[in-house]
Design a protein around this motif. Structure first.
Motif, short mmCIF file in Angstrom:
data_model
loop_
_atom_site.label_atom_id
_atom_site.label_comp_id
_atom_site.label_asym_id
_atom_site.label_seq_id
_atom_site.Cartn_x
_atom_site.Cartn_y
_atom_site.Cartn_z
N TYR A 252 14.18 6.83 -8.08
CA TYR A 252 14.21 6.54 -6.63
C TYR A 252 13.07 5.62 -6.19
N GLY A 253 12.05 5.46 -7.07
CA GLY A 253 10.95 4.54 -6.74
C GLY A 253 9.93 5.14 -5.80
N SER A 254 10.37 5.74 -4.71
CA SER A 254 9.47 6.29 -3.70
C SER A 254 8.96 7.67 -4.12
N VAL A 255 7.88 8.14 -3.48
CA VAL A 255 7.40 9.51 -3.74
C VAL A 255 8.40 10.54 -3.22
N VAL B 143 0.86 -1.18 0.00
CA VAL B 143 0.00 0.00 0.00
C VAL B 143 0.90 1.24 0.00
N GLY B 144 0.48 2.26 -0.74
CA GLY B 144 1.26 3.49 -0.76
C GLY B 144 2.40 3.45 -1.75
N GLN B 145 3.18 4.53 -1.76
CA GLN B 145 4.20 4.69 -2.80
C GLN B 145 5.56 5.02 -2.17
N LEU B 146 6.01 4.13 -1.31
CA LEU B 146 7.33 4.32 -0.71
C LEU B 146 8.36 3.35 -1.28
#
Ligand code: SF4
Length: 469
Positions: A342-345, A9-12
């Motif tokens: 970086y993949g994450s937000v 879940v989410g974008q980290l």
């Protein structure tokens, strides 16, 4: 240990390690041109307005000290926020992680009967994947920040904290608008004024017909329970004042104790981020005011791994961040790869130290290496986060391949024994094999020289030079 942000879940977390994403980004010359132009422009603007402030260094020190104080007594300050917001007619919700925050917001929106929400740009809601959660519940989120709107209509991902569409030029933006913006004029040109006017027409209609807004918050003042959002376009002001219901999702570290503390950050943030002397729009609200603005206000306090970061005495500095993005704009790595790698937000230097801590280092193990350790981010950071120190700290925690650990142990042993060290130097020089330019180390150490040249061993070592004198 407190829990880290949950998986799924989410974008980290990105789909691939940083080196893979970076390699793809480096092969895109248009992306590199866009990034170089945008970061150089913001850097110059920011440097000029920072140079006007004689006490900039004192302000940075004050910002750092206030944040350290906040983290040292976070539970107490958060309870103060809860008490003040509640007393002012708001409702406070505590969300342990992204899943819980998403379900709280979705239920609150569903309870209003609206199938659409307008959104103020917010890193916290991107972090938890709120848009995806709302969409799966049949609720349409509409981003109202121009750059976020470009990203949303383009079915894209943000690549910069402050300028999410930094990787797009105006021709690309025109194509996105023509393809995806409802009611857009087919004769649209790529003039910035024309593009902005098209977005304004579309958004104005949406503001006036949507009864629920979702925002983040830049700061919460504990002494009065006042929330603050700073922005440049006025879309935030519309979202925060026009709808009947306002839902704010805020990371727990965003609290400041007093208005006097807030003053420090309102000086630091605009100069370090957009290169402005003050933010064009600074909106503040305390609970609800009868007959004025939203009549229902909900504040969702989000942990999602922050308590785990707080538990690390070195790593907790990352929670000082005020998301100004100055560290991105000065980073030589970010300037070449952009944010998607970086993949994450959270991209750039702050992302390289925040994301691995929020998720647990194993899920973002390559990010602490996405840096040259040049220290430009530390110099630029308005709250003096020592990002290079944090990078080294996290590299130490990241899992290391056996060959690397063995090589490091051997090097440490050699350096600890002067005679052995001198012999190793002589051996390296006499063979000259390792030092020849273009030649790499043999397996299993060849990974280290895949993208580096080994320096030539000098003709004479310092010890030999010294002993002659
Ligand atoms: S780490 Fe510092 S420079 Fe980077 S975004 Fe956060 S506050 Fe700004």
């Amino acid at each position: 240990m407190p829990a880290t942000a949950p998986q799924g879940v989410g974008q980290l977390r990105g789909a691939e390690p940083f080196p893979d994403g970076a390699r793809r980004a480096l092969a895109d010359p248009q992306l590199r041109r866009n990034l170089r132009h945008a970061t150089a422009t913001i850097r110059a603007k920011s440097a000029a307005v920072i140079a006007e402030v004689p006490d900039w260094e004192q302000l940075r020190a004050a910002g750092s000290a206030i944040k350290a104080d906040v983290l040292a007594r976070l539970p107490e300050l958060l309870e103060q926020v809860e008490a003040r917001v509640t007393a002012a007619g708001g409702v406070v919700h505590w969300a342990a992680d992204a899943t819980e925050a998403n379900s709280i917001v979705t239920e609150l929106v569903a309870a209003t009967g609206s199938d659409r929400v307008i959104k103020v740009k917010s890193m916290a809601t991107q972090e938890i994947g709120l848009n995806e959660a709302l969409e799966s519940a049949g609720i349409t989120p509409v981003e109202t920040d121009l750059a976020e709107l470009i990203v949303q209509l383009g079915d894209d991902r943000p690549s910069h904290i402050l300028v999410p569409a930094i990787h797009r030029n105006r021709a690309e933006i025109r194509e996105i608008f023509l393809r995806a913006m409802p009611g857009v004029d087919p004769a649209l040109t790529d003039e910035p004024v024309v593009l902005a006017a098209a977005a304004r027409r579309y958004l104005r209609q949406t503001f006036l017909t949507t009864p629920v807004a979702v925002s983040g918050a830049n700061f919460a003042v504990a002494e009065t329970g006042t929330l603050a959002v700073v922005e440049s376009e006025g879309n935030g002001r519309m979202c925060l004042t026009l709808p009947e219901t306002l839902i704010t999702v805020m990371g727990v570290e965003k609290v400041v104790p007093t208005w006097r503390d807030l003053e420090v950050f309102l000086q630091l943030l605009p100069r370090a981020s957009t290169g402005e002397r003050m933010n064009p729009y600074t909106s503040m609200w305390t609970g609800v005011t009868p007959g004025d603005g939203p009549q229902a206000f909900h504040l969702v306090l989000l942990d999602n791994g922050r308590s785990a970061v707080l538990a690390d005495e070195v790593g907790r500095q990352a929670l000082h961040c005020i998301r100004c993005s100055a560290c991105l704009n000065v980073c030589p790595v970010y300037e070449r790869t952009g944010g998607h790698a970086y993949g994450s937000v959270y991209p750039g230097p702050i992302g390289a130290v925040l994301s691995p801590q929020l998720t647990g280092i194993a899920d973002n193990a390559s990010l602490p290496y996405a840096s040259t350790l040049c220290g430009a981010c530390y110099d630029a950071c308005p709250v003096k986060i020592n990002i290079p120190d944090l990078l080294v700290h996290l590299r130490d925690q990241a899992p290391h391949p056996r060959a690397e650990a063995t090589a490091m142990a051997a090097a440490a042993y050699t350096m600890d024994h002067p005679a052995l060290y001198a012999a190793a130097q002589r051996a390296a020089r006499s063979s000259r094999v390792l030092g020849r330019r273009g030649r790499g180390l043999p397996p299993p150490l060849d990974g280290w020289t895949a993208s580096r040249d080994l320096p030539e061993p000098p003709a004479e070592s310092f010890r030999e030079w010294w002993s002659k004198r």
